[in-house]
Design an enzyme around this catalytic site. Structure first.
Site, PDB file in Angstrom:
ATOM      1  N   LYS A 140       0.847  -1.190   0.000  1.00 28.52           N
ATOM      2  CA  LYS A 140       0.000   0.000   0.000  1.00 28.52           C
ATOM      3  C   LYS A 140       0.886   1.245   0.000  1.00 28.52           C
ATOM      4  O   LYS A 140       1.833   1.333   0.800  1.00 28.52           O
ATOM      5  CB  LYS A 140      -0.888   0.013   1.251  1.00 28.52           C
ATOM      6  N   LYS A 248     -13.348  -7.235  -7.167  1.00 26.11           N
ATOM      7  CA  LYS A 248     -13.613  -7.766  -5.838  1.00 26.11           C
ATOM      8  C   LYS A 248     -15.006  -8.376  -5.905  1.00 26.11           C
ATOM      9  O   LYS A 248     -16.006  -7.685  -5.711  1.00 26.11           O
ATOM     10  CB  LYS A 248     -13.577  -6.639  -4.802  1.00 26.11           C
TER      11      LYS A 248
HETATM   12 MG    MG Z   1      -6.780  -1.751  -4.315  1.00 22.65          MG
END
Ligand code: MG
Length: 306
Positions: A140, A248
């Site tokens: 991240k 997702k």
């Molecule tokens: Mg992502």
């Protein structure tokens, strides 16, 4: 006709996950069981991700609590687009009830990407994941200063074995200038490169800028927040997105519709988790086994205490 039983759950992360959206320390969701008139059972999971644009847990609970005691297939197939995690939970429970043939062989052959802890902890975390067989890692970014993160990224790249691949995920936390600086680093590490792609550099409302960047640099850009649900994915596809789509499934809507779209359009797709339990994960991986073109982002077991 069907009957529903459901159970809310909470799972704590061993360590909170820091992203540009903030700190996340516990996964809340709902486990579902559908029963039809022949006594067949199907399991599903609702795992909302409201900061990605899905419904909240409360909205999903409200929906479950207000279903009639017995309901029809038609009602199951007419859940509002505003409840994409519910659509997925009920849609996959329905598939598991009718025992859609499992793609289990493919499922086991899928390569997984492992999510590293954010910041310096990534440097000490990857070797254990390497030993467990992971070769693709995700880091991240867009959380602390650009200089700190770029130093960390360079160190990580110098330490990772050459066959490793790194994905950078900004969660929409960069601006046009910092996105360019990252893409220059990514392109600079080619052709030996180890950076597979840069994920969601800019916020959802800056699609045109991401489109422009994707044409300027060699390193692929992946959309994630921009394509959270199937209608959003279709929208970006129709506007000509040339890069990668992160899917997702647990918040995309009905799995049947997602499968149909992916099977009729040649898209470069990465399937990714929203930290669902084994029940949701099984349903997601079954989709990924037939539709995924890259390592899937379900390497998350190391994030949970149980
Ligand atoms: Mg992502």
């Amino acid at each position: 006709m069907f009957r529903l039983s459901f159970q809310p759950y909470q799972r704590r992360f061993k360590q909170a996950l820091r992203t540009h959206h903030g700190l996340w320390s516990q996964r809340d969701g709902i486990l579902l069981q559908l029963e039809d008139e022949r006594g067949r059972m199907g399991k599903g999971e609702i795992a909302p991700l409201p900061w990605f644009g899905s419904e909240t847990l409360e909205e999903a609970l409200y929906f479950c609590r207000h279903l009639p005691a017995r309901f029809s297939l038609h009602e199951l197939e007419a859940i509002s687009e505003a409840l994409p995690a519910c659509q997925f939970g009920f849609g996959s429970a329905l598939e598991s009830l009718s025992h859609r043939p499992a793609a289990s062989e493919n499922k086991e052959a899928l390569l997984h990407s492992a999510l590293l802890p954010t910041g310096k902890a990534a440097l000490t975390a990857w070797p254990a994941l390497w030993k467990r067989g992971y070769r693709t890692y995700k880091l991240k970014i867009g959380v602390s200063s650009l200089a700190t993160e770029q130093d960390l990224c360079r160190t990580l790249l110098s330490e990772l074995p050459p066959s490793a691949q790194l994905r950078l995920d900004a969660n929409g936390g960069l601006d046009a200038q910092t996105a360019q600086q990252w893409l220059e680093i990514c392109d600079g590490s080619r052709p030996t490169s180890d950076i597979e792609y840069l994920e969601q550099p800019l916020p959802v409302n800056q699609f045109e800028d991401m489109l422009r960047l994707s044409k300027q640099y060699t390193t692929p850009i992946a959309l994630d927040e921009s394509v959270a649900t199937l209608p959003q994915l279709i929208h970006c596809y129709e506007k000509g997105w040339p890069g990668i789509f992160v899917i997702k499934p647990a918040i995309s809507g009905y799995p049947q519709q997602l499968r149909q779209f992916c099977q009729t359009h040649a898209i470069d797709a990465v399937f990714s988790s929203v930290f669902e339990t084994e029940i949701g994960r099984h349903a997601c991986l079954q989709l990924a086994a037939t539709l995924s073109t890259r390592a899937v982002g379900f390497g998350l077991d190391h994030w949970f205490a149980d």
